[in-house]
Design a protein around this motif. Structure first.
Motif, short mmCIF file in Angstrom:
data_model
loop_
_atom_site.label_atom_id
_atom_site.label_comp_id
_atom_site.label_asym_id
_atom_site.label_seq_id
_atom_site.Cartn_x
_atom_site.Cartn_y
_atom_site.Cartn_z
N ALA A 1 0.85 -1.19 0.00
CA ALA A 1 0.00 0.00 0.00
C ALA A 1 0.88 1.23 0.00
O ALA A 1 1.83 1.32 0.79
CB ALA A 1 -0.93 0.01 1.21
N ILE A 2 0.59 2.15 -0.90
CA ILE A 2 1.36 3.41 -1.00
C ILE A 2 0.38 4.57 -1.04
O ILE A 2 -0.59 4.55 -1.81
CB ILE A 2 2.25 3.42 -2.25
N ASN A 3 0.63 5.58 -0.23
CA ASN A 3 -0.11 6.84 -0.28
C ASN A 3 0.90 7.98 -0.35
O ASN A 3 1.73 8.13 0.56
CB ASN A 3 -1.00 7.01 0.95
N TRP A 4 0.82 8.73 -1.42
CA TRP A 4 1.76 9.83 -1.64
C TRP A 4 0.99 11.13 -1.80
O TRP A 4 0.16 11.27 -2.69
CB TRP A 4 2.60 9.55 -2.90
N ARG A 5 1.24 12.05 -0.92
CA ARG A 5 0.63 13.38 -0.98
C ARG A 5 1.75 14.35 -1.31
O ARG A 5 2.35 14.95 -0.42
CB ARG A 5 -0.05 13.71 0.34
N ALA A 6 2.00 14.51 -2.62
CA ALA A 6 3.15 15.31 -3.05
C ALA A 6 3.02 16.75 -2.58
O ALA A 6 4.02 17.38 -2.20
CB ALA A 6 3.26 15.26 -4.57
N ASN A 7 1.81 17.27 -2.61
CA ASN A 7 1.53 18.62 -2.14
C ASN A 7 0.04 18.70 -1.90
O ASN A 7 -0.66 17.68 -1.90
CB ASN A 7 2.01 19.67 -3.16
N LYS A 8 -0.46 19.90 -1.70
CA LYS A 8 -1.89 20.06 -1.44
C LYS A 8 -2.74 19.74 -2.65
O LYS A 8 -3.96 19.58 -2.54
CB LYS A 8 -2.18 21.50 -0.97
N ARG A 9 -2.10 19.62 -3.82
CA ARG A 9 -2.85 19.41 -5.05
C ARG A 9 -2.87 17.96 -5.52
O ARG A 9 -3.85 17.50 -6.09
CB ARG A 9 -2.28 20.29 -6.16
N LEU A 10 -1.78 17.23 -5.31
CA LEU A 10 -1.61 15.92 -5.91
C LEU A 10 -1.64 14.83 -4.84
O LEU A 10 -0.94 14.91 -3.84
CB LEU A 10 -0.28 15.85 -6.67
N ASP A 11 -2.44 13.80 -5.10
CA ASP A 11 -2.60 12.69 -4.15
C ASP A 11 -2.64 11.39 -4.95
O ASP A 11 -3.45 11.24 -5.87
CB ASP A 11 -3.90 12.87 -3.37
N LEU A 12 -1.77 10.45 -4.61
CA LEU A 12 -1.69 9.17 -5.29
C LEU A 12 -1.77 8.06 -4.26
O LEU A 12 -1.08 8.09 -3.24
CB LEU A 12 -0.38 9.05 -6.07
N SER A 13 -2.63 7.06 -4.53
CA SER A 13 -2.70 5.90 -3.65
C SER A 13 -2.74 4.63 -4.50
O SER A 13 -3.39 4.59 -5.55
CB SER A 13 -3.93 5.97 -2.74
N ILE A 14 -2.02 3.60 -4.02
CA ILE A 14 -1.94 2.32 -4.72
C ILE A 14 -2.04 1.20 -3.69
O ILE A 14 -1.32 1.20 -2.70
CB ILE A 14 -0.61 2.18 -5.50
N ASP A 15 -2.95 0.28 -3.93
CA ASP A 15 -3.00 -0.99 -3.19
C ASP A 15 -2.74 -2.09 -4.21
O ASP A 15 -3.49 -2.23 -5.18
CB ASP A 15 -4.37 -1.21 -2.53
N ALA A 16 -1.70 -2.88 -4.02
CA ALA A 16 -1.33 -3.92 -4.98
C ALA A 16 -0.95 -5.19 -4.25
O ALA A 16 -0.28 -5.15 -3.20
CB ALA A 16 -0.17 -3.44 -5.86
N ASN A 17 -1.39 -6.31 -4.83
CA ASN A 17 -1.05 -7.62 -4.30
C ASN A 17 -0.22 -8.39 -5.32
O ASN A 17 -0.45 -8.27 -6.54
CB ASN A 17 -2.31 -8.42 -3.96
#
Length: 785
Positions: A632-648
Motif C-alpha cells: 500500500a502506498i499513499n503519496w501526498r506530493a503537495n496540497k494538489r496531488l494525491d496518489l494511492s496504490i493498493d497492490a497484491n
C-alpha cells in the motif's frame, strides 16, 4: 436660524458661489454639520480607482491583472452619511445644502445649484429643487439622484416626500449593490415599505455596458423584505432578442425561498425523445415546502413527481412520490414512493427512517427522480433507533431491500436486529473489557434456493473480550482474548440442524515499534519513520458447514487484511487460522507535521491449513504456507496531488494479481483531474477518468470516461463544455452510457444559468459528473448551477 417643524428639524446651509454646477457629478460643497471625509464629494473614494464611464452607477473596474474572478469590476458604495442609529429616520433632521436658496410664504423653498438634501442615511441630489416644508414634498429637476445604503436611483426628475419617505424618479437608472441588480426604467418609486416599483423598465445582474440578458416588463416589483421580485407582462431578452414571454413571473432577488415556478428542464435522448419538466415550488412555511414536477416525456407520456419536506426541532422529513400512468414504451403504470427521516431526539437518542419502493426493476434506469437513491442492485429500507452513552451504545434496526437487478441474489432482511456495543477503553486503562451482543431475525423469500440457502431464522451472537494496551511513543503491544459465539434458530433448513451454534476462542497479539530519523529528499528535510509490525493470531478450527450465510462475505485481500482477526465479514463464520503477519511501514513527515508519504509491505505466514470456507468445498481449502504479498502506498506530493496504490503480488512468482490505483490532482475547485484503475486477475479490469479544466478565463471543459477493459466496452462516456461570464453561465454535455440491461443510450443535456434569475435547461448530466472527484463540492459552493 433653523426652521422648526415637528416631528423633525430642517437645517438649511446656503453656500454662495459665482455660478451653479451643471453636472451633479462634479465636486460639491461639504454638508456643514458632517465630517469632511464623509460629506465631501471625494468621499466615494473613486479618485484612487481606475476611471470608469459607469462610475455614476458606483461601478468601478479592477486594475488590469487584479480581478479576483470573471467580473471585470464591482459596485462600490460611497461612505455612508452618519445617522442616529437609535432614532427613527422620520425623527432625524433634514439637512439641505445648496448654492442659492429663497423662501416665499405659501410657496415653499426654492433651491438652486448643487442641491444636496440628507435625512439620516438617505440623500437626494439635483441641480434645482422646490421644498414644501408643510407637506414635506420635494421636487427635483435638472438631473436627480437618490441614495440609501444598498440602493442608488438616478433620473431626470424626482419627487420625494420627507414625511412618507417615498421617492419617485423618471427616466431613471437604478442599482441594488449587494445583489448586483440594475436596470433602466421609465419611472421608478422607492415606496414607504422600502420595496421598489418599476414601471416600464428592465432588470438584470449584468454589469453596466453588458446586455447579455435582461428582463423587460410593464411593471416590476422588487421587495427586499420578502426577497423576491414580481414582473408583469415580462419578456426575457437574451442578446436583446426576446426568447420568452411571461404574463406573471416571480423570481428571487436573494437566497430566501419563494413560491413560484422554477425553471424548466429540457433534455433529449434516444430512448425517451424530447422531455421537459416544469417544477413548481410551494414555500408553505419556514419549516415546510413542496415541489410539484410535471414532466412530459415524448415517447412515454406524462410523469408527475412530488417532493414534500417538513422539518421540526427533532426530525427532517422528505416524502417523494411519482406516477406515470400507462408508460407508452412499457404498457404499464410506473410509480415511486420514498420517505426519508433522520432524527435527533436528544443528545443520546437518534433515529433514522429511509424507505423507497419502485414499481419495477427498470424504473430508476428509465426515469429520473428527486429521491436520494442509495444502491444500484438493491434499494435499502431502514428503520433505526440508536442510544449512545459514554462507554456503550444500543441500536435497534429494521432493514429490508427491494432487489431491482434480476442477476443478483436477494439479500436477507433484518426483521429486527438489536445490537449492544460496550467498551471500557478510555485511553487511560491498561486492562480493558469489551462486549458485542447482537440478536437478529433474518428473512427472505427463499423460492428458488436450495439447501442451507433456503434457511431463515434468528441468530444470537456474543463476543466478550479482555484486552490490554501497552502504548509508548516508541512502540506498542496489545494482547487480546475473546470468545466468538453464535447460536441459531432456523426454519426451512431442509436436512440441516435447525439449532446449530459456533463457539470459538480468538487469541491475538498486535505489536509494533516506531523508529525515527531526519532525512533529506530533493532538497527538503523530512522526518522519516520505520514501523515494523508483528501480528500473531490463533483461531482454532470448528466445523461450520451447517451455518447459513446471513450477512457474511469474504473480505478482499489487501494490506489491512493481514491484521484482521477474521477473513469474513458479519457474524456467521469465523475463519480458522494459526498465523503470524509481518508488516513494515515507512512514513515521511514535513516540518509542519504533514504526512507526505506512507508505504507499506507485508505478508502472513500460516502454520496450519485454513479449512473454513463459505461454500463448504474442500477443494477451496487454503493450504499455502504464506499469503500473497500486500503493498500500500499513499503519496501526498503537495496540497494538489494525491496518489494511492493498493497492490497484491503472488508470493511465489511475484506476479501482480490485484491492484487499485487512484490519482487525484486538484489545483483549485475549477482545475481537477482524477483517475481510478481497478484490476483483479481473471475477474475485472476497469478504469475511470474524470476532469474539469478551464481553457481560459471564461471557458472550461469537463468529462468522464469509464471503460471496462475486461469486456472491452465503454461503461460511461461524457464530454461537456462550460462558459461563464459575470452574469450568465451555460453547460452542454453529451453522454453515452451502458444501462443495466446492457443497452446503450445517448443524451444531450443543455443548461443555462441567468445569474439573478435561475437555471434554464437540464441538469441531468450532473449525476454522472459526480464521478469526477471534487465536482459535487464545486457545484455545492457555486450558487449558479
Amino acid at each position: 436660524m433653523p426652521l422648526q417643524k415637528s416631528p423633525f428639524f430642517l437645517f438649511i446651509s446656503l453656500i454662495l458661489a459665482p455660478g451653479a454646477y451643471a453636472d451633479t457629478e462634479k465636486p460639491r460643497p461639504c454638508l456643514t454639520n458632517l465630517p469632511k471625509q464623509e460629506a465631501c464629494g471625494a468621499s466615494n473614494g473613486a479618485d484612487n480607482r481606475p476611471a470608469s464611464q459607469y462610475s455614476q452607477l458606483d461601478w468601478f473596474p479592477y486594475a488590469p491583472g487584479t480581478a479576483p474572478g470573471i467580473c471585470s469590476g464591482r459596485y462600490i458604495e460611497p461612505a455612508s452619511i452618519s445617522s442616529d442609529e437609535g432614532t427613527d429616520i422620520l425623527d432625524q433632521p433634514i439637512i439641505i445644502n445648496a448654492e442659492q436658496g429663497s423662501s416665499s410664504l405659501g410657496q415653499g423653498t426654492k433651491l438652486e445649484g448643487s442641491v444636496d438634501i440628507a435625512q439620516g442615511n438617505r440623500r437626494l441630489q439635483s441641480e434645482s429643487a422646490t421644498y414644501d416644508q408643510v407637506t414635506g414634498q420635494l421636487e427635483l429637476n435638472g438631473g436627480a439622484s437618490y441614495r440609501e445604503p444598498g440602493l442608488l436611483l438616478r433620473g431626470e426628475t424626482a419627487v420625494a416626500n420627507t414625511n412618507t419617505l417615498e421617492t419617485t424618479l423618471t427616466g431613471a437608472q437604478y442599482v441594488m449593490h449587494e445583489r448586483q441588480i440594475r436596470g433602466d426604467v421609465e419611472r421608478i418609486t422607492r415606496r414607504q415599505d422600502e420595496s421598489i416599483l418599476i414601471e416600464k423598465g428592465s432588470y438584470t445582474v449584468c454589469p453596466p455596458g453588458d446586455e447579455a440578458w435582461k428582463l423587460q416588463a410593464s411593471e416590476i416589483i422588487l421587495d427586499k423584505s420578502s426577497g423576491f421580485g414580481l414582473a408583469k407582462h415580462a419578456a426575457l431578452r437574451v442578446a436583446d432578442v426576446p426568447i420568452l414571454y411571461l404574463p406573471y413571473f416571480y423570481f428571487p432577488i436573494d437566497d430566501q425561498r419563494h413560491t413560484g415556478f422554477l425553471y424548466p428542464s429540457i433534455s433529449m435522448s434516444n430512448d425517451d425523445g424530447a422531455s421537459i419538466s416544469t417544477p413548481y415550488y410551494l414555500n408553505l412555511s419556514p419549516q415546510m415546502d413542496d415541489t410539484i414536477v410535471p414532466h412530459y416525456i415524448e415517447k412515454r407520456g406524462f410523469l408527475l413527481e412530488n417532493e414534500f419536506r417538513y422539518m421540526n426541532q427533532y426530525t427532517h422529513n422528505t416524502l417523494t412520490t411519482a406516477f406515470l400512468p400507462n408508460d407508452n414504451l412499457e404498457d404499464r403504470d410506473r410509480w415511486l414512493f420514498s420517505f426519508v427521516q433522520p432524527g435527533r431526539w436528544t443528545d443520546k437518542l437518534t433515529s433514522e427512517i429511509n424507505y423507497i419502493h419502485v414499481s419495477d426493476n427498470d424504473y430508476l434506469d428509465d426515469l429520473s427522480t428527486l429521491a436520494d437513491i442509495d444502491g444500484d442492485s438493491h434499494l435499502s429500507r431502514i428503520g433505526r433507533v440508536t442510544y449512545t452513552e459514554e462507554l456503550w451504545q444500543a441500536d435497534f434496526l429494521l432493514q429490508g431491500y427491494q432487489t431491482v437487478d434480476e442477476d443478483t441474489d436477494r439479500p436477507y432482511q433484518r426483521l429486527p436486529e438489536l445490537t449492544f456495543n460496550g467498551d471500557t477503553d478510555n485511553n487511560e486503562r491498561i486492562m480493558n473489557a469489551a462486549l458485542i451482543a447482537q440478536a437478529t431475525n433474518f428473512y427472505r423469500n427463499n423460492s428458488g434456493f436450495t439447501g442451507i440457502e433456503r434457511a431463515n431464522g434468528g441468530r444470537l451472537h456474543l463476543e466478550p473480550e479482555i484486552y490490554a494496551n501497552f502504548v509508548k511513543p516508541w512502540g506498542y503491544i496489545k494482547p487480546s482474548a475473546k470468545l466468538w459465539y453464535s447460536n441459531y434458530n432456523l426454519t426451512d433448513a431442509d436436512d440441516f440442524d435447525s439449532n446449530p451454534s459456533t463457539s470459538v476462542p480468538i487469541l491475538s497479539i498486535d505489536s509494533g515499534l516506531v523508529f525515527e530519523r531526519n532525512t533529506e529528499f530533493v532538497g527538503t528535510t523530512y522526518k522519516q519513520t520505520l514501523e515494523p509490525r508483528l501480528y500473531a493470531l490463533y483461531v482454532p478450527y470448528e466445523e461450520q458447514s451447517g451455518i447459513p450465510d446471513f450477512d457474511t462475505t469474504e473480505y478482499n485481500f489487501n494490506y489491512q487484511s493481514l491484521f484482521r482477526e477474521n477473513r469474513y465479514s458479519g457474524y456467521d463464520h469465523i475463519g480458522d487460522t494459526q498465523q503470524v503477519s509481518l508488516g513494515l511501514t515507512t512514513r515521511l513527515f514535513s516540518d509542519l507535521g504533514r504526512e507526505t508519504l506512507s508505504a507499506s509491505i507485508g505478508q502472513a505466514y500460516f502454520y496450519s491449513d485454513r479449512k473454513v470456507t463459505l461454500d463448504d468445498d474442500e477443494s477451496n481449502y487454503s493450504n499455502g504456507d504464506s499469503s500473497d504479498i500486500a503493498t500500500a502506498i499513499n503519496w501526498r506530493a503537495n496540497k494538489r496531488l494525491d496518489l494511492s496504490i493498493d497492490a497484491n503480488f503472488d508470493h511465489s512468482a511475484f506476479r501482480n494479481t490485484e491492484n487499485n490505483l487512484s490519482l487525484r490532482y486538484r489545483a483549485d475547485e475549477n482545475r481537477i483531474f482524477n483517475m481510478n484503475y481497478r484490476y483483479a486477475e481473471g475477474i475485472r479490469e476497469q478504469s475511470t477518468f474524470g476532469f474539469m479544466w478551464p481553457v481560459d478565463k471564461n471557458w472550461s471543459t469537463l468529462g468522464v470516461w469509464q471503460y471496462d477493459w475486461f469486456n472491452k466496452n465503454d461503461v460511461d462516456l461524457a464530454f461537456g463544455v462550460e462558459y461563464e461570464s459575470c452574469c450568465w453561465q451555460t453547460r452542454v454535455i453529451v453522454r453515452n452510457w451502458l444501462k443495466d440491461d446492457d443497452d446503450k443510450d445517448t443524451a444531450l443535456y443543455v443548461q443555462f444559468v441567468l445569474k439573478g434569475l435561475g437555471n434554464l435547461g437540464s441538469n441531468g448530466g450532473s449525476s454522472l459528473l459526480e464521478k469526477i472527484t471534487g465536482f459535487k463540492q464545486r457545484d455545492d459552493n457555486n450558487e449558479t448551477f
